[in-house]
Motif scaffolding. Structure first.
Motif, short mmCIF file in Angstrom:
data_model
loop_
_atom_site.label_atom_id
_atom_site.label_comp_id
_atom_site.label_asym_id
_atom_site.label_seq_id
_atom_site.Cartn_x
_atom_site.Cartn_y
_atom_site.Cartn_z
N PRO A 87 0.83 -1.21 0.00
CA PRO A 87 0.00 0.00 0.00
C PRO A 87 0.86 1.26 0.00
N ASP A 88 0.30 2.35 -0.48
CA ASP A 88 1.00 3.64 -0.47
C ASP A 88 1.43 3.99 0.95
N GLY A 89 2.65 4.50 1.04
CA GLY A 89 3.18 4.92 2.33
C GLY A 89 3.90 3.83 3.09
N VAL A 90 3.83 2.59 2.60
CA VAL A 90 4.52 1.48 3.27
C VAL A 90 5.86 1.24 2.59
N ASP A 91 6.89 1.07 3.39
CA ASP A 91 8.24 0.83 2.86
C ASP A 91 8.27 -0.51 2.13
N PRO A 92 8.52 -0.53 0.81
CA PRO A 92 8.50 -1.80 0.07
C PRO A 92 9.65 -2.73 0.46
N THR A 93 10.66 -2.20 1.13
CA THR A 93 11.81 -3.03 1.52
C THR A 93 11.69 -3.57 2.94
N ALA A 94 10.60 -3.27 3.61
CA ALA A 94 10.49 -3.59 5.04
C ALA A 94 10.63 -5.07 5.32
N ASN A 95 10.13 -5.91 4.41
CA ASN A 95 10.16 -7.35 4.66
C ASN A 95 11.23 -8.08 3.85
N ASP A 96 12.18 -7.32 3.32
CA ASP A 96 13.24 -7.96 2.55
C ASP A 96 14.05 -8.92 3.41
N PRO A 97 14.31 -10.14 2.93
CA PRO A 97 15.22 -11.03 3.66
C PRO A 97 16.65 -10.51 3.58
N GLU A 98 17.47 -10.93 4.54
CA GLU A 98 18.86 -10.46 4.55
C GLU A 98 19.68 -11.12 3.46
N TYR A 99 19.38 -12.38 3.17
CA TYR A 99 20.15 -13.14 2.18
C TYR A 99 19.19 -13.87 1.23
N PRO A 100 19.66 -14.20 0.02
CA PRO A 100 18.81 -14.95 -0.91
C PRO A 100 18.54 -16.36 -0.41
N ASP A 101 17.38 -16.89 -0.78
CA ASP A 101 17.02 -18.27 -0.50
C ASP A 101 17.42 -19.08 -1.73
N VAL A 102 18.45 -19.90 -1.60
CA VAL A 102 19.07 -20.57 -2.75
C VAL A 102 18.73 -22.06 -2.73
N PHE A 103 18.37 -22.59 -3.89
CA PHE A 103 18.18 -24.04 -4.03
C PHE A 103 18.78 -24.47 -5.36
N VAL A 104 18.87 -25.78 -5.57
CA VAL A 104 19.47 -26.30 -6.80
C VAL A 104 18.45 -27.09 -7.60
N LYS A 105 18.66 -27.11 -8.91
CA LYS A 105 17.97 -28.05 -9.78
C LYS A 105 19.04 -28.98 -10.33
N THR A 106 18.79 -30.26 -10.29
CA THR A 106 19.78 -31.27 -10.65
C THR A 106 19.91 -31.40 -12.17
N PRO A 107 21.00 -32.01 -12.67
CA PRO A 107 21.23 -32.06 -14.12
C PRO A 107 20.11 -32.70 -14.93
N ASN A 108 19.38 -33.66 -14.36
CA ASN A 108 18.30 -34.32 -15.09
C ASN A 108 17.15 -33.39 -15.42
N THR A 109 17.11 -32.20 -14.82
CA THR A 109 16.00 -31.27 -15.07
C THR A 109 16.17 -30.51 -16.38
N LEU A 110 17.39 -30.44 -16.91
CA LEU A 110 17.65 -29.61 -18.08
C LEU A 110 16.85 -30.08 -19.28
#
Length: 294
Positions: A87-110
Motif C-alpha cells: 500500500p501507499d506509504g509502506v516501505d517496500p523493503t520492510a520485509n526484505d530477507p537479509e540473504y537470498p534463498d538458494v536451491f538447486v535443480k539437478t542435471p536431469n532437469t535440463l
C-alpha cells in the motif's frame, strides 16, 4: 550475439542467430556455446564470423533442432526475490530477507527450448515460474560485487517448473523441483554487450493467451551482481553454470484462478531484450500410450 546450440547428424554444434531467423555455424571456432563464452579469442572469432556472414546463404533457424544453449554443471536458483505490491506509504523493503534463498535443480532437469515437459504420473500440482537466467562466462570464486558482472557470459530464460505438492511435503524443495525435464532453458544466450540492463527487464508469462505474470527486474531484492558475489563466497561458479534469479508473483487474477498444469497446456515466458521461451506440457500417461502404439 544470440548464441544457440543445435543438433546435427554429427552432434551438437554452437551457432549464432542473425537476421532473426538465420544460423551462423560456429563449430569451427569452438565445440560449444560455453567455450565461446569463456574464451575471449573464441568470442572475437564468433563476432567476426557473424559480421562476415552472407545472410542469404545461411540456413533458417526453424530448420534446425535447438537444444539447451548450454549444459551447466550447476543450476542454482533463487526463491523469493521480487517485492510484491504494498500500500501507499509502506516501505517496500520492510520485509526484505537479509540473504537470498538458494536451491538447486539437478542435471536431469535440463530441457531444450522445444522439448515438451512430461508431467510425472501422480503429480497433482505442477506449476511454472518464468525467470531471467544468468550464464556464467568466467570461473568465479569470491568475486566482489563491483566485478561480478564481468563474469557473466550472457543471459537466457529458464522456466523453473515445480511440483508444488511434492514441494509442500518437506522443508527442502529438491523433490518438488527436480523431476526430469523441469528446467526448460533457452532458446539462446544473449551476450552482455547486446543484452539490456539486467536490472531493467520486463518479465512476463503468458498461459493460454492470458498474461499471468508481468513485473520488472527493477523490483528484485537481490541484483544479479549481488547474487553472483554472494554465491561465489561459498562455491566456485564455472563457465556454463546457470544462476536463475527468481520469479515474480503471479498477478492477482492469475493467483485466484490458479490451475495446475495439465496435458496440452502451453506457457510462454517472454523477457524484454532476451526473447521468448514456450514450453508445452504432456502427461506421462499420454507419453506411455504413444510409446506403446509406436
Amino acid at each position: 550475439m544470440r548464441l544457440v546450440t543445435y543438433a546435427t547428424p554429427t552432434g551438437a554444434r554452437p551457432a549464432a542467430v542473425v537476421a532473426d531467423d538465420r544460423l551462423v555455424d560456429l563449430g569451427g571456432i569452438a565445440a560449444s556455446v560455453t567455450e565461446v563464452l569463456s574464451s575471449g579469442d573464441a568470442l572475437d572469432a564468433a563476432r567476426a564470423a557473424v559480421a562476415s556472414a552472407d545472410v542469404a546463404t545461411l540456413p533458417r533457424i526453424d530448420a534446425a533442432t535447438l537444444l539447451a544453449p548450454v549444459v551447466p554443471g550447476k543450476i542454482l536458483c533463487l526463491g523469493y526475490n521480487y517485492r510484491g505490491h504494498v500500500p501507499d506509504g509502506v516501505d517496500p523493503t520492510a520485509n526484505d530477507p537479509e540473504y537470498p534463498d538458494v536451491f538447486v535443480k539437478t542435471p536431469n532437469t535440463l530441457a531444450g527450448p522445444n522439448d515438451a515437459v512430461v508431467i510425472p504420473a501422480g503429480a497433482t500440482d505442477v506449476d511454472y515460474e518464468g525467470e531471467v537466467a544468468v550464464v556464467i562466462g568466467r570461473r568465479t570464486h569470491q568475486v566482489s560485487m563491483e566485478d561480478a558482472l564481468d563474469h557473466v557470459g550472457g543471459y537466457t530464460i529458464l522456466n523453473d517448473v515445480s511440483d508444488r505438492a511434492w514441494q509442500r511435503r518437506q522443508s527442502q524443495w529438491a523433490l518438488g523441483k527436480c523431476s526430469d525435464g523441469f528446467a526448460p532453458l533457452g532458446p539462446w544466450v544473449v551476450t552482455p554487450d547486446e543484452a539490456p540492463d539486467p536490472q531493467d527487464l520486463l518479465v512476463e508469462v503468458v498461459r493460454e493467451g492470458v498474461v499471468t505474470v508481468s513485473q520488472s527486474t527493477s523490483t528484485t531484492i537481490f541484483s544479479v551482481a549481488y547474487v553472483i558475489h554472494h554465491l561465489s563466497q561459498v562455491l566456485t561458479l564455472e563457465p556454463g553454470d546457470i544462476v536463475s534469479t527468481g520469479t515474480p508473483q503471479k498477478l492477482p487474477a492469475a493467483q485466484d484462478a490458479h490451475r495446475p498444469l495439465a496435458d496440452g497446456d502451453a506457457v510462454t515466458v517472454r523477457i524484454s531484450g532476451l526473447g521468448e521461451l514456450t514450453t508445452r506440457f504432456i502427461s506421462a500417461q499420454v507419453v506411455a500410450t504413444q510409446e506403446s502404439a509406436a
